[in-house]
Each structure stands twice: as structure tokens, then as C-alpha cells.
Design a protein around this motif. Structure first.
Motif, PDB file in Angstrom:
ATOM      1  N   MET A 102       0.833  -1.185   0.000  1.00  0.00           N
ATOM      2  CA  MET A 102       0.000   0.000   0.000  1.00  0.00           C
ATOM      3  C   MET A 102       0.880   1.251   0.000  1.00  0.00           C
ATOM      4  SD  MET A 102      -3.012   0.846   2.645  1.00  0.00           S
ATOM      5  CE  MET A 102      -3.470   2.497   2.948  1.00  0.00           C
ATOM      6  N   ARG A 103       0.507   2.204  -0.821  1.00  0.00           N
ATOM      7  CA  ARG A 103       1.255   3.449  -0.907  1.00  0.00           C
ATOM      8  C   ARG A 103       0.858   4.384   0.227  1.00  0.00           C
ATOM      9  NH1 ARG A 103       5.257   3.929  -4.843  1.00  0.00           N
ATOM     10  NH2 ARG A 103       4.729   2.530  -6.499  1.00  0.00           N
ATOM     11  N   THR A 104       1.817   5.168   0.676  1.00  0.00           N
ATOM     12  CA  THR A 104       1.518   6.169   1.697  1.00  0.00           C
ATOM     13  C   THR A 104       1.334   7.522   1.031  1.00  0.00           C
ATOM     14  OG1 THR A 104       3.862   6.602   2.028  1.00  0.00           O
ATOM     15  CG2 THR A 104       2.858   4.937   3.432  1.00  0.00           C
ATOM     16  N   ASN A 105       0.724   8.444   1.742  1.00  0.00           N
ATOM     17  CA  ASN A 105       0.565   9.797   1.221  1.00  0.00           C
ATOM     18  C   ASN A 105       1.921  10.465   1.153  1.00  0.00           C
ATOM     19  OD1 ASN A 105      -2.191   9.585   0.995  1.00  0.00           O
ATOM     20  ND2 ASN A 105      -2.568  10.368   3.052  1.00  0.00           N
ATOM     21  N   LEU A 106       2.154  11.150   0.055  1.00  0.00           N
ATOM     22  CA  LEU A 106       3.411  11.865  -0.120  1.00  0.00           C
ATOM     23  C   LEU A 106       3.246  13.301   0.354  1.00  0.00           C
ATOM     24  CD1 LEU A 106       4.348  10.678  -3.713  1.00  0.00           C
ATOM     25  CD2 LEU A 106       5.419   9.979  -1.583  1.00  0.00           C
ATOM     26  N   THR A 107       4.256  13.802   1.040  1.00  0.00           N
ATOM     27  CA  THR A 107       4.248  15.193   1.479  1.00  0.00           C
ATOM     28  C   THR A 107       5.616  15.795   1.246  1.00  0.00           C
ATOM     29  OG1 THR A 107       4.840  14.559   3.736  1.00  0.00           O
ATOM     30  CG2 THR A 107       2.486  14.788   3.256  1.00  0.00           C
ATOM     31  N   GLY A 108       5.652  17.097   1.193  1.00  0.00           N
ATOM     32  CA  GLY A 108       6.905  17.832   1.111  1.00  0.00           C
ATOM     33  C   GLY A 108       7.749  17.495  -0.102  1.00  0.00           C
ATOM     34  N   PRO A 109       9.062  17.391   0.089  1.00  0.00           N
ATOM     35  CA  PRO A 109       9.976  17.148  -1.027  1.00  0.00           C
ATOM     36  C   PRO A 109       9.729  15.808  -1.740  1.00  0.00           C
ATOM     37  CG  PRO A 109      11.194  17.893   0.901  1.00  0.00           C
ATOM     38  CD  PRO A 109       9.780  17.653   1.336  1.00  0.00           C
ATOM     39  N   ALA A 110       9.269  14.799  -1.006  1.00  0.00           N
ATOM     40  CA  ALA A 110       8.987  13.512  -1.642  1.00  0.00           C
ATOM     41  C   ALA A 110       7.838  13.655  -2.644  1.00  0.00           C
ATOM     42  CB  ALA A 110       8.638  12.465  -0.593  1.00  0.00           C
ATOM     43  N   ARG A 111       6.820  14.438  -2.293  1.00  0.00           N
ATOM     44  CA  ARG A 111       5.697  14.685  -3.207  1.00  0.00           C
ATOM     45  C   ARG A 111       6.177  15.452  -4.437  1.00  0.00           C
ATOM     46  NH1 ARG A 111       0.094  14.753  -3.048  1.00  0.00           N
ATOM     47  NH2 ARG A 111      -0.901  16.350  -4.313  1.00  0.00           N
ATOM     48  N   ASP A 112       7.004  16.469  -4.227  1.00  0.00           N
ATOM     49  CA  ASP A 112       7.529  17.255  -5.346  1.00  0.00           C
ATOM     50  C   ASP A 112       8.341  16.376  -6.291  1.00  0.00           C
ATOM     51  OD1 ASP A 112       6.367  19.481  -4.151  1.00  0.00           O
ATOM     52  OD2 ASP A 112       8.251  20.148  -3.225  1.00  0.00           O
ATOM     53  N   ALA A 113       9.176  15.506  -5.742  1.00  0.00           N
ATOM     54  CA  ALA A 113      10.028  14.643  -6.568  1.00  0.00           C
ATOM     55  C   ALA A 113       9.194  13.635  -7.346  1.00  0.00           C
ATOM     56  CB  ALA A 113      11.046  13.917  -5.687  1.00  0.00           C
ATOM     57  N   GLU A 114       8.209  13.026  -6.711  1.00  0.00           N
ATOM     58  CA  GLU A 114       7.346  12.057  -7.396  1.00  0.00           C
ATOM     59  C   GLU A 114       6.502  12.745  -8.457  1.00  0.00           C
ATOM     60  OE1 GLU A 114       5.617   8.102  -7.944  1.00  0.00           O
ATOM     61  OE2 GLU A 114       7.554   9.010  -7.557  1.00  0.00           O
ATOM     62  N   ALA A 115       6.013  13.939  -8.175  1.00  0.00           N
ATOM     63  CA  ALA A 115       5.230  14.692  -9.152  1.00  0.00           C
ATOM     64  C   ALA A 115       6.089  15.023 -10.371  1.00  0.00           C
ATOM     65  CB  ALA A 115       4.683  15.967  -8.517  1.00  0.00           C
ATOM     66  N   ALA A 116       7.329  15.422 -10.156  1.00  0.00           N
ATOM     67  CA  ALA A 116       8.235  15.740 -11.273  1.00  0.00           C
ATOM     68  C   ALA A 116       8.542  14.490 -12.090  1.00  0.00           C
ATOM     69  CB  ALA A 116       9.525  16.362 -10.743  1.00  0.00           C
ATOM     70  N   ARG A 117       8.729  13.357 -11.426  1.00  0.00           N
ATOM     71  CA  ARG A 117       9.017  12.101 -12.132  1.00  0.00           C
ATOM     72  C   ARG A 117       7.833  11.683 -13.009  1.00  0.00           C
ATOM     73  NH1 ARG A 117       8.495   6.620 -11.912  1.00  0.00           N
ATOM     74  NH2 ARG A 117       7.027   6.636 -10.174  1.00  0.00           N
ATOM     75  N   LEU A 118       6.622  11.758 -12.455  1.00  0.00           N
ATOM     76  CA  LEU A 118       5.443  11.386 -13.217  1.00  0.00           C
ATOM     77  C   LEU A 118       5.174  12.385 -14.342  1.00  0.00           C
ATOM     78  CD1 LEU A 118       3.017  10.162 -10.396  1.00  0.00           C
ATOM     79  CD2 LEU A 118       4.653   8.845 -11.752  1.00  0.00           C
ATOM     80  N   ALA A 119       5.436  13.663 -14.101  1.00  0.00           N
ATOM     81  CA  ALA A 119       5.245  14.677 -15.140  1.00  0.00           C
ATOM     82  C   ALA A 119       6.185  14.424 -16.314  1.00  0.00           C
ATOM     83  CB  ALA A 119       5.463  16.079 -14.566  1.00  0.00           C
ATOM     84  N   ALA A 120       7.403  13.988 -16.042  1.00  0.00           N
ATOM     85  CA  ALA A 120       8.348  13.687 -17.121  1.00  0.00           C
ATOM     86  C   ALA A 120       7.836  12.523 -17.979  1.00  0.00           C
ATOM     87  CB  ALA A 120       9.721  13.362 -16.543  1.00  0.00           C
ATOM     88  N   LEU A 121       7.256  11.514 -17.340  1.00  0.00           N
ATOM     89  CA  LEU A 121       6.688  10.392 -18.082  1.00  0.00           C
ATOM     90  C   LEU A 121       5.512  10.853 -18.938  1.00  0.00           C
ATOM     91  CD1 LEU A 121       6.650   7.653 -15.286  1.00  0.00           C
ATOM     92  CD2 LEU A 121       8.164   7.745 -17.276  1.00  0.00           C
ATOM     93  N   TYR A 122       4.654  11.689 -18.365  1.00  0.00           N
ATOM     94  CA  TYR A 122       3.479  12.184 -19.081  1.00  0.00           C
ATOM     95  C   TYR A 122       3.899  13.050 -20.272  1.00  0.00           C
ATOM     96  CZ  TYR A 122      -1.169  14.164 -19.824  1.00  0.00           C
ATOM     97  OH  TYR A 122      -2.371  14.555 -20.372  1.00  0.00           O
ATOM     98  N   LYS A 123       4.874  13.922 -20.058  1.00  0.00           N
ATOM     99  CA  LYS A 123       5.350  14.785 -21.147  1.00  0.00           C
ATOM    100  C   LYS A 123       6.038  13.989 -22.252  1.00  0.00           C
ATOM    101  CE  LYS A 123       5.806  18.925 -18.321  1.00  0.00           C
ATOM    102  NZ  LYS A 123       6.728  19.839 -17.637  1.00  0.00           N
ATOM    103  N   ALA A 124       6.568  12.806 -21.894  1.00  0.00           N
ATOM    104  CA  ALA A 124       7.206  11.942 -22.886  1.00  0.00           C
ATOM    105  C   ALA A 124       6.171  11.152 -23.690  1.00  0.00           C
ATOM    106  CB  ALA A 124       8.177  10.988 -22.205  1.00  0.00           C
ATOM    107  N   GLY A 125       4.878  11.277 -23.326  1.00  0.00           N
ATOM    108  CA  GLY A 125       3.830  10.652 -24.113  1.00  0.00           C
ATOM    109  C   GLY A 125       3.043   9.561 -23.424  1.00  0.00           C
ATOM    110  N   ASP A 126       3.424   9.165 -22.219  1.00  0.00           N
ATOM    111  CA  ASP A 126       2.661   8.149 -21.489  1.00  0.00           C
ATOM    112  C   ASP A 126       1.287   8.714 -21.115  1.00  0.00           C
ATOM    113  OD1 ASP A 126       4.948   6.664 -21.659  1.00  0.00           O
ATOM    114  OD2 ASP A 126       5.226   6.432 -19.502  1.00  0.00           O
TER     115      ASP A 126
END
Length: 64
Positions: free
Chosen positions: A1-25
Motif C-alpha cells: 500500500m502506498r503512503t501519502n506523499l508530502t513535502g519534497p517527496a511529493r515534489d520529486a514524485e510529481a516531477a518524475r510522473l510529469a516527465a513520463l506524461y510529457k514523454a507521451g505516457d
């Protein structure tokens, strides 16, 4: 089960997923590969200020 992301961990995960989305996923594809729900991926993309594509995929040309 995933935990809620907060602070820098949320920012880093959001940036990682945004890179995948911008690449076409797709959001659904990212959700499946990351183990997150569609809604949580969408919220993280919005958190990263990633512009979302319109629904429906790539438009096709209709014969004239």
C-alpha cells in the motif's frame, strides 16, 4: 500500500510522473506502472503544474 506523499517527496514524485506524461505516457499507463490510482496520478501531475492533454487521444483525419 502506498503512503501519502508530502513535502519534497511529493515534489520529486510529481516531477518524475510529469516527465513520463510529457514523454507521451497516458495517465492510465502511468497509474498502472506506478501502482497509483488514476486520480492520484492526475493530482500529482496538477501539483507539478503539468499541462494535461485533452481527452480522446490523437485525432484522426476524416476522409473528405
Amino acid at each position: 500500500m502506498r503512503t501519502n506523499l508530502t513535502g519534497p517527496a511529493r515534489d520529486a514524485e510529481a516531477a518524475r510522473l510529469a516527465a513520463l506524461y510529457k514523454a507521451g505516457d497516458s495517465i492510465r499507463g502511468i497509474a498502472a506502472s506506478s501502482g497509483r490510482s488514476y486520480g492520484s496520478v492526475r493530482q500529482l501531475l496538477l501539483h507539478a503544474k503539468c499541462p494535461l492533454r485533452p481527452r480522446g487521444g490523437t485525432p484522426t483525419q476524416r476522409p473528405a
